[in-house]
Each structure stands twice: as structure tokens, then as C-alpha cells.
Design a protein around this motif. Structure first.
Motif, mmCIF file in Angstrom:
data_model
loop_
_atom_site.group_PDB
_atom_site.id
_atom_site.type_symbol
_atom_site.label_atom_id
_atom_site.label_comp_id
_atom_site.label_asym_id
_atom_site.label_seq_id
_atom_site.Cartn_x
_atom_site.Cartn_y
_atom_site.Cartn_z
ATOM 1 N N GLU A 174 75.510 -76.348 -2.140
ATOM 2 C CA GLU A 174 76.512 -76.335 -1.068
ATOM 3 C C GLU A 174 76.446 -77.644 -0.291
ATOM 4 N N GLU A 207 77.186 -74.354 6.662
ATOM 5 C CA GLU A 207 77.041 -74.819 5.275
ATOM 6 C C GLU A 207 75.686 -75.507 5.092
ATOM 7 N N HIS A 210 73.210 -72.817 4.562
ATOM 8 C CA HIS A 210 73.276 -72.265 3.205
ATOM 9 C C HIS A 210 72.556 -73.186 2.212
ATOM 10 N N GLU A 254 84.851 -72.548 -1.265
ATOM 11 C CA GLU A 254 83.552 -72.196 -0.742
ATOM 12 C C GLU A 254 83.521 -70.715 -0.341
ATOM 13 N N ASP A 283 74.649 -65.222 4.617
ATOM 14 C CA ASP A 283 75.682 -66.088 4.050
ATOM 15 C C ASP A 283 77.017 -65.336 4.050
ATOM 16 N N GLU A 287 80.515 -66.438 5.755
ATOM 17 C CA GLU A 287 81.717 -66.704 4.960
ATOM 18 C C GLU A 287 82.933 -65.945 5.469
HETATM 19 FE FE LIG Z 1 78.457 -71.680 2.413
#
Ligand SMILES: [Fe+2]
Ligand SMILES: [Fe+2]
Length: 361
Positions: A174, A207, A210, A254, A283, A287
Motif C-alpha cells: 500500500e 494508508e 496499512h 484501494e 483496515d 476503508e
Molecule cells: Fe489501505
């Protein structure tokens, strides 16, 4: 003791200072090769957007009912304040603030000050271009297409141990999303304004988390970075393109596996892999937020450009084409190299060849 109007003015200045730091940090992310540096810049960007937003809201309270922030002469500075300059400015204001009259200001400035820990990575300047090809973290094995399943038809995504490795490699990779989020935070700031910067700061930070989740899991399993593939074909697919498409990529590519994340968390639970499971759960929550950002800001950007906000499906279609175009550039040598790299990493993780048999290609 500071007067109300005078405090509002000082907080307006603080807003612009924190905003300048956030934009500078975000702009540097795709230029920084080392993953931890990117993550640190992402954290600074996020914290500074929180501080800037809190200052802005407080100014609105002090100036009620006016909800417009005054322009500030150096608002577009590409040289952000140094960390010690901010520390002094915040301390000075705190020393002059009456804690009874102006407790809410005291609270937001104290919080902003608490985030300025010494020794943090601090952006010295704002970059003025988005790199087409970001520098790579050379501790890792560099493969633009970071797992065979993207470019080798029939190569399995994996099950069991192989799935956990694949999933951690996805998280690590990522890095493309971190670079993209950092790049568009500042590149789209002039068109989208403060609320975009605030959301994009959080998006960038998420991000980066992640990416570090993947890094932490791979390290926990003793898998060496030098054998771990790292690449960014989705970022690279946008080389030379309007940042609109980078926003499309981040909002779409993503988040498109969002439905699988809950299911994967369950599989990891059954394997007794609590770390993978917990990472996946958090996560997933991030998202759901990002899918909303993607929808909202893609429409807002089209509207800001005088285009039809409902034209976003064409943007995503173009994103699909750009990625397909990048995937089509994969050579036989790329395929052989990434299959060898993935097979070796899986073997190191204890996956035997017949547990993860690639289909012939
Ligand atoms: Fe992500
Ligand atoms: Fe995301």
C-alpha cells in the motif's frame, strides 16, 4: 491577557502555519524512499491537519456567526515553520491566555503542542512536483508488479499460510496508496480547499498505517525485506496524468477489496493468527471511510472544474484503462522474476510448493 478578537487572529495564523506543515509533509511523501520516513511524514501531515482544523473551528466560535477564515498573507508559503518556531508560538499564546475565559483555546493549543514531540521528522519545504516514479526503499526486492497474480494468469492468490503472506505483502505494498495520498493531498489543495486537506491528511495517515501493518507482520514471521517484493504499478500507471486520476485510483483500487476484508479476518481468526485478523478488522473500518472520501471528493473535484459531478464513472473507467495499460507493459522477464521472488518468500514462510501450485502460464 489576550482579547477575544486578538486570539482569533493568532489562531488564524496558527491554522495557516499548521496547514503549511501538513502540505509540506504530504508533498514530501512520494519523494522519501524509506517506508518509515513516509509513515512519519504521513503522521505529521495528519496531526497538523487536526491541529489546523481545531484552530479554524475555534476561530469560527470566537467570531460567531462568521464562518470564513481571514486570508493570511503567507498562506501559500512553501516554506513551513520549523517545529521549534511552532512550539514557541504555542507556548507564548498559552502563557497569555486566560484559562477561565478561553479554556477551549487553551485546550486546542495544548493538544497541538503535545503533538510536537522533539526529534520528529519535520518537513523543511514543500516539494513542487509529484514524481512519476518515486524512489524505492532499497531494503526490499523491487518489482513494480509486486505479486505474480497481477501479471501471471492462474497464479493463485493463496490460501492458509500463503493467504496470510499475500495479504501482508498487499498491506506493505500500500506504499503506492501512501505515495498517491500524499501527492494528491497537496496537488488538489488549491482546487478543493481546507476540508479536502483535512480528509486527505487522515486518508494519507491511514494508508501509511496499512503499509506498516504489512511490514510488521512480515517482520514478525521473520521474512527478510530483501526477499519481499515491493512495487507500485498503480502509482506508476498515473505518470504524467492529471491528479484527478490519482484520486480515482485511491478512491477505487484501494477500496475495491473492502468486501473481502471481513472474510479474510475470519480466515485469519480460524488460523489463530490474531495479528493478521486485528490488522484486517481495523483496515476494514478505515476503508469504509475511504470509500466515502473517494465518492465525495471525486464529485467535488469534477464540480469545482465545472464538469458534471455524475461523470465520475468515466474517471474510474480511465483509471481501469491506465492500470490495464501498465499491466500490459509487464515483460516475460518481469513475470519470471516476480514468480521466483514470490515462490521463494512463500517457501521461507513454510508454504510447500504443492500447497500453492501456480497454474502453467
Ligand atoms: Fe489501505
Ligand atoms: Fe484506503
Amino acid at each position: 491577557m489576550r482579547a477575544r478578537v486578538d486570539t482569533a487572529q493568532e489562531l488564524t495564523r496558527f491554522h495557516y502555519l499548521a496547514r503549511a506543515v501538513a502540505l509540506a509533509a504530504a508533498s514530501q511523501i512520494p519523494h522519501a524512499p524509506v517506508l518509515e520516513e513516509k509513515a512519519e511524514l504521513a503522521r505529521v501531515a495528519w496531526e497538523q491537519t487536526l491541529a489546523a482544523d481545531a484552530f479554524r473551528e475555534r476561530v469560527f466560535e470566537l467570531r460567531y456567526p462568521v464562518r470564513v477564515l481571514e486570508e493570511w498573507a503567507s498562506a501559500d508559503t512553501d516554506t513551513p515553520p520549523r517545529q521549534d518556531e511552532l512550539v514557541s508560538a504555542y507556548r507564548e499564546l498559552l502563557a497569555a491566555t486566560d484559562k477561565l475565559d478561553d479554556g477551549p483555546t487553551e485546550r486546542v493549543v495544548r493538544q497541538a503542542l503535545a503533538d510536537l514531540e522533539p526529534g520528529r521528522m519535520w518537513p523543511a519545504r514543500r516539494e513542487d512536483a509529484v514524481p512519476d516514479i518515486p524512489p524505492v526503499d532499497d531494503r526490499y526486492a523491487h518489482h513494480s508488479f509486486y505479486w505474480p497474480d497481477t501479471v501471471v494468469p492462474g497464479y493463485p492468490y493463496g490460501e492458509g499460510i500463503a493467504l496470510r503472506v499475500r495479504s501482508a505483502v498487499s498491506h506493505l505494498n500500500e506504499v503506492w496508496a501512501v505515495n498517491t495520498a500524499g501527492a494528491i493531498t497537496w496537488a488538489l489543495a488549491p482546487e478543493l480547499g481546507w476540508e479536502w486537506i483535512r480528509d486527505a491528511g487522515r486518508w494519507t495517515y491511514d494508508e501509511a498505517r496499512h503499509m506498516l501493518m504489512g511490514k510488521r507482520r512480515l517482520e514478525a514471521w521473520g521474512l527478510p525485506p530483501a526477499k519481499t517484493p515491493l512495487g507500485g504499478y498503480i502509482y506508476e500507471a498515473c505518470a504524467g496524468q492529471d491528479p484527478l486520476y490519482r484520486l480515482g485510483m485511491l478512491g477505487y483500487f484501494e477500496t475495491k477489496n473492502i468486501g473481502r476484508k471481513k472474510e479474510r479476518a475470519r480466515v485469519f481468526h480460524e488460523l489463530g493468527d490474531t495479528l493478521s485478523e486485528t490488522d484486517m478488522e481495523f483496515d476494514w473500518a478505515d476503508e469504509t471511510l475511504h470509500a466515502e472520501y473517494g465518492r465525495r471528493w471525486l464529485k467535488a473535484l469534477l464540480a469545482a472544474r465545472g464538469e458534471d459531478p455524475e461523470g465520475w464513472p468515466q474517471v474510474l473507467e480511465r483509471c481501469e484503462q491506465l492500470v490495464a495499460g501498465a499491466v500490459a507493459t509487464a515483460t516475460e522477464a518481469d513475470r519470471v522474476a516476480i514468480v521466483a521472488c514470490a515462490d521463494e518468500l512463500l517457501a521461507l514462510a513454510g508454504v510447500s510448493k504443492d500447497e500453492n501450485i501456480p497454474a502453467p502460464y
